[in-house]
Design a protein around this motif. Structure first.
Motif, PDB file in Angstrom:
ATOM      1  N   ARG A  78     -44.095 -26.016   4.129  1.00  0.00           N
ATOM      2  CA  ARG A  78     -44.772 -26.412   5.370  1.00  0.00           C
ATOM      3  C   ARG A  78     -46.270 -26.130   5.268  1.00  0.00           C
ATOM      4  NH1 ARG A  78     -40.170 -27.628   5.742  1.00  0.00           N
ATOM      5  NH2 ARG A  78     -38.980 -28.095   7.615  1.00  0.00           N
ATOM      6  N   ILE A 134     -53.294 -32.400   6.538  1.00  0.00           N
ATOM      7  CA  ILE A 134     -54.014 -32.191   7.790  1.00  0.00           C
ATOM      8  C   ILE A 134     -55.362 -31.504   7.547  1.00  0.00           C
ATOM      9  CG2 ILE A 134     -53.948 -31.094  10.061  1.00  0.00           C
ATOM     10  CD1 ILE A 134     -50.910 -31.343   9.989  1.00  0.00           C
ATOM     11  N   TYR A 135     -55.317 -30.348   6.886  1.00  0.00           N
ATOM     12  CA  TYR A 135     -56.556 -29.603   6.663  1.00  0.00           C
ATOM     13  C   TYR A 135     -57.510 -30.333   5.707  1.00  0.00           C
ATOM     14  CZ  TYR A 135     -59.819 -26.112   4.928  1.00  0.00           C
ATOM     15  OH  TYR A 135     -60.967 -25.455   4.540  1.00  0.00           O
ATOM     16  N   MET A 171     -49.283 -28.959   5.500  1.00  0.00           N
ATOM     17  CA  MET A 171     -50.396 -28.868   6.448  1.00  0.00           C
ATOM     18  C   MET A 171     -51.743 -28.867   5.728  1.00  0.00           C
ATOM     19  SD  MET A 171     -48.944 -26.026   9.143  1.00  0.00           S
ATOM     20  CE  MET A 171     -47.344 -26.183   9.893  1.00  0.00           C
ATOM     21  N   PHE A 184     -44.194 -28.490  12.617  1.00  0.00           N
ATOM     22  CA  PHE A 184     -44.656 -27.356  13.415  1.00  0.00           C
ATOM     23  C   PHE A 184     -43.534 -26.635  14.152  1.00  0.00           C
ATOM     24  CE2 PHE A 184     -48.230 -30.330  13.080  1.00  0.00           C
ATOM     25  CZ  PHE A 184     -49.187 -29.490  12.528  1.00  0.00           C
TER      26      PHE A 184
END
Length: 226
Positions: free
Chosen positions: A67, A75-76, A71, A32
């Protein structure tokens, strides 16, 4: 920071105890980090490294795409498929911490140890005298173990050789390391080598403690030596 510096805080004295815990959050600062947008590493810019060149400019879109992919996949997707819950969040966090410690701890060992040169460009900024690039690469990194450690870490344990020959396949590092050490000894360059990883780890803990308390400034500033 030297003793008495306004940026030195009381809790820095204990960084030798908590720095590994903090390294567990390395993935958050990497994934991030807004620096990925321009790929201008602020630490490198601070010491005068030019971060604006054709190679970096061309790689910005690639870096941003990677990146976003990370993500989405890590993560998603878990949240979208399983819904938000403490279990899902815990798995994501555990994955991130595992990744962080695998990379950041190895990097910490290779760059934070007793007698390491923490600012190789300091003399240049003071006097304008050119510095030896090869010497600065060697004295800011360390090597531990041998071929087996290299197989397990992808060659990250041969950090000195990696700094000197970044485009060389790490498969060759165990073969060139003895010669690199001999050349460094011949020219009076400090080559930090630890036969075992635990020896490097102890040196790292000692360095972090001395840097936190300011003991490394008593005789040799910007090093781990007190």
């Amino acid at each position: 920071y030297p003793p008495g510096h306004p940026k030195r805080k009381w809790y820095h004295k204990f960084q030798g105890a908590y720095f590994i815990f903090m390294l567990g959050f390395y993935w958050l600062s990497t994934v991030f980090n807004p620096q990925v947008i321009d790929l201008r590493q602020r630490g490198a810019q601070y010491v005068g490294i030019q971060m604006e060149n054709d190679y970096i400019v061309k790689r910005r879109k690639v870096a941003i795409s990677l990146r976003i992919m990370y993500m989405f996949l890590n993560i998603y997707s878990p949240l979208a498929n399983n819904g938000f819950s403490m279990a899902t969040a815990g798995i994501i966090f555990l994955m991130g911490v595992s990744e962080s410690l695998t990379l950041s701890l190895l990097f910490s060992l290779s760059h934070n140890f007793e007698n390491s040169d923490r600012d190789p460009s300091a003399e240049f900024r003071k006097t304008g005298e050119p510095i030896c690039w090869f010497k600065s690469q060697v004295e800011t990194s360390s090597t531990y173990g041998g071929a087996i450690s290299g197989y397990l870490t992808g060659g990250l344990n041969f950090q000195v050789e990696h700094h000197l020959f970044p485009r060389m396949s790490s498969a060759w590092y165990p073969y060139i390391a003895p010669t690199v050490r001999e050349v460094c000894k011949k020219h009076g360059v400090n080559y930090a080598y630890y036969p075992w990883i635990w020896q490097n780890l102890i040196s790292t803990f000692s360095y972090m403690h001395k840097a936190g308390t300011g003991a490394n400034w008593e005789l040799k500033p910007l090093s781990g030596r007190a």
